[in-house]
Scaffold this motif. Structure first.
Motif, mmCIF file in Angstrom:
data_model
loop_
_atom_site.group_PDB
_atom_site.id
_atom_site.type_symbol
_atom_site.label_atom_id
_atom_site.label_comp_id
_atom_site.label_asym_id
_atom_site.label_seq_id
_atom_site.Cartn_x
_atom_site.Cartn_y
_atom_site.Cartn_z
ATOM 1 N N ILE A 120 0.913 -1.221 0.013
ATOM 2 C CA ILE A 120 0.103 0.061 0.004
ATOM 3 C C ILE A 120 1.089 1.121 -0.083
ATOM 4 O O ILE A 120 1.873 1.372 0.617
ATOM 5 C CB ILE A 120 -0.875 -0.066 1.104
ATOM 6 N N ILE A 124 1.205 6.864 -3.844
ATOM 7 C CA ILE A 124 1.176 6.243 -5.490
ATOM 8 C C ILE A 124 0.953 7.447 -6.343
ATOM 9 O O ILE A 124 0.585 8.266 -6.293
ATOM 10 C CB ILE A 124 -0.088 5.282 -5.446
ATOM 11 N N ILE A 149 -8.506 -5.837 -0.970
ATOM 12 C CA ILE A 149 -8.918 -4.668 -1.756
ATOM 13 C C ILE A 149 -9.439 -3.547 -0.944
ATOM 14 O O ILE A 149 -9.610 -2.376 -2.120
ATOM 15 C CB ILE A 149 -10.244 -5.507 -2.600
ATOM 16 N N PRO A 159 -9.201 2.399 -1.268
ATOM 17 C CA PRO A 159 -8.537 1.288 -2.078
ATOM 18 C C PRO A 159 -7.261 0.579 -1.043
ATOM 19 O O PRO A 159 -6.650 1.262 -0.463
ATOM 20 C CB PRO A 159 -7.854 1.870 -3.323
ATOM 21 N N GLY A 160 -7.468 -0.753 -1.202
ATOM 22 C CA GLY A 160 -6.349 -1.530 -0.563
ATOM 23 C C GLY A 160 -5.294 -1.877 -1.333
ATOM 24 O O GLY A 160 -5.262 -1.678 -2.587
ATOM 25 N N ALA A 163 -6.067 -3.723 -4.688
ATOM 26 C CA ALA A 163 -6.590 -2.779 -5.878
ATOM 27 C C ALA A 163 -5.559 -2.056 -6.658
ATOM 28 O O ALA A 163 -5.462 -1.876 -7.926
ATOM 29 C CB ALA A 163 -7.542 -1.816 -5.305
ATOM 30 N N LEU A 164 -4.605 -1.680 -5.759
ATOM 31 C CA LEU A 164 -3.452 -0.950 -6.549
ATOM 32 C C LEU A 164 -2.424 -2.014 -7.449
ATOM 33 O O LEU A 164 -2.241 -1.760 -8.454
ATOM 34 C CB LEU A 164 -2.318 -0.269 -5.449
ATOM 35 N N SER A 166 -3.761 -4.372 -8.856
ATOM 36 C CA SER A 166 -4.266 -4.790 -10.236
ATOM 37 C C SER A 166 -3.679 -3.887 -11.334
ATOM 38 O O SER A 166 -3.931 -4.234 -12.449
ATOM 39 C CB SER A 166 -5.663 -4.772 -9.919
ATOM 40 N N VAL A 167 -3.507 -2.553 -11.124
ATOM 41 C CA VAL A 167 -3.042 -1.651 -12.249
ATOM 42 C C VAL A 167 -2.001 -2.403 -12.868
ATOM 43 O O VAL A 167 -1.729 -2.430 -14.302
ATOM 44 C CB VAL A 167 -2.420 -0.431 -11.743
#
Lengths: 262, 262
Positions: A120, A124, A149, A159-160, A163-164, A166-167
């Motif tokens: 995390i 970002i 997530i 967002p967890g 989720a990041l 997944s980019v």
């Protein structure tokens, strides 16, 4: 009831909720101390160092030493080190991750990485994500501290790290190795650090999909408490049930005391 | 060979590659002008305004007016407007998206949104993603300009809007409505703007998975060129083939001329 030689204990939803201690948390830890039962706090939180987490626990009245805290960042750094000593790592994350990577003498790089790792990161930005994608496409192994997530905050669920992550996985088509709960990687390393076999350790947590599944996958007995995310009602139709269910840790202490008297 | 009354023409990989014009591009457009055939440039790029894109095309020697450019941002703004006039929109994106939303008199808000929309944003940050997740969880409809997973740059493939979109969809569990190619939404709006029925318009592009699929899904005939991403070899086993395949647009002009002479 089986007598366990050691405990792995989740933090968020089990020991505290935000800045508040959860009822029964400090009494449970005091009980383990009194019985001389070794335990380790086990968290997917990759953002904080073990010192910061131990300090937080002590601050809210739950006894903890830094060496009793095991994070997904520590497990990630150890895992990378076990794959390649002094590996070159491009990392996206916060202080806890960077600290763990440095402790394992891994080299932090911006290009030519052996590993891309993401935890995390509330700072970002596009450039970090672009570099991660370029390195993964260039063949770096892709690791994610955990697949959570969402993170509960006062504003709601934000967002967890999953989720990041997944980019990078969506853009490159490469799925990462996830380290944190419910994956077995963090569990085997935590057990090793605690020094007991899986049969002798109880996994305690509030989240069925991370804590309890992690324990089950690792072949451990599990205790689910209802002080955090999951409820017993939600999980009543699951094929695999926790070994024990207790509303809170007070009830678990009662059960242990009752068992002892018999 | 069928005579088409109008053309929809992809940009990246069909008219230009980065800052360079693709061979045959300007001659093809000049040919359409000479024959008085209306056409429209159709791009998933949501970051630029139609003025900026027209300027770029003219700069590299391809004739274009702003009203001949149709972007996923325009289609997104029109789609939202068709769902709810003067809707409240929380938007993540660049100038092209903001410009399009304002043109449709949509209200840009930070909370209480009817719609959350995401387009590529090279200034993406955690707070924007967090707000998007909170709004979607609060019931805002979720729209993404396009699902492109990667953008080609001189450094290699960096994350596209489809990859950024996944942060919100993975975290909330809500799948967005995608507007851009290969989805039918952008196609029906572009056809409407061009003023011809799908049977009378040819879709021209280099990317099988976006341009050609978009044309097919919209029920249009398609022309695939090999000047960009996809190759004829790659797609030779696909069940659905483009109506026409030409190495480049010079070959298409030749074919048109040959057909005319017969």
């Amino acid at each position: 009831m089986k007598e366990y030689k050691g405990y792995l204990i989740d933090l968020d939803g089990t020991m505290y909720k935000g800045a508040e201690r959860i009822e029964g948390a400090s009494e449970f830890v005091d009980h383990l101390k009194k019985k001389d039962l070794p335990f380790m706090y086990l968290t997917n939180n990759s953002s904080k160092t073990v010192d910061q987490i131990a300090e937080k626990l002590n601050h809210i009245g739950v006894r903890a030493k830094p060496e009793q805290v095991y994070t997904s960042s520590l497990a990630t750094a150890e895992y990378i080190s076990s794959q390649k000593e002094k590996a070159r790592v491009f990392a996206i994350g916060e202080e806890g991750l960077y600290d763990a990577l440095r402790q394992e003498s891994l080299e932090l790089v911006q290009e030519g990485a052996d590993f891309v790792v993401i935890g995390i990161d509330r700072e970002i930005n596009y450039e970090k994500l672009a570099l991660a994608c370029l390195e993964v496409r260039n063949g770096a192994a892709f690791i994610s501290t955990n697949g959570d997530i969402a993170i509960p905050t006062e504003r709601g669920l934000v967002p967890g790290n999953g989720a990041l992550t997944s980019v990078i996985s969506v853009s490159t088509g490469v799925e990462p190795v996830f380290v944190g709960k419910p994956e077995p990687l963090i569990m085997s390393r935590a057990l090793k650090r605690l020094g007991y076999h899986k049969e002798d350790v109880l996994m305690v947590g509030d989240n069925y999909n991370t804590d309890i599944k992690a324990g089950m996958t690792a072949g451990m007995d599990t205790l689910m408490v209802e002080t955090g995310l999951s409820t017993f009602d939600e999980i009543k139709d699951k094929e695999h049930q926790p070994t024990y269910k207790c509303r809170d840790l007070f009830h678990w202490i009662e059960r242990l005391n009752f068992h002892e008297k018999k």
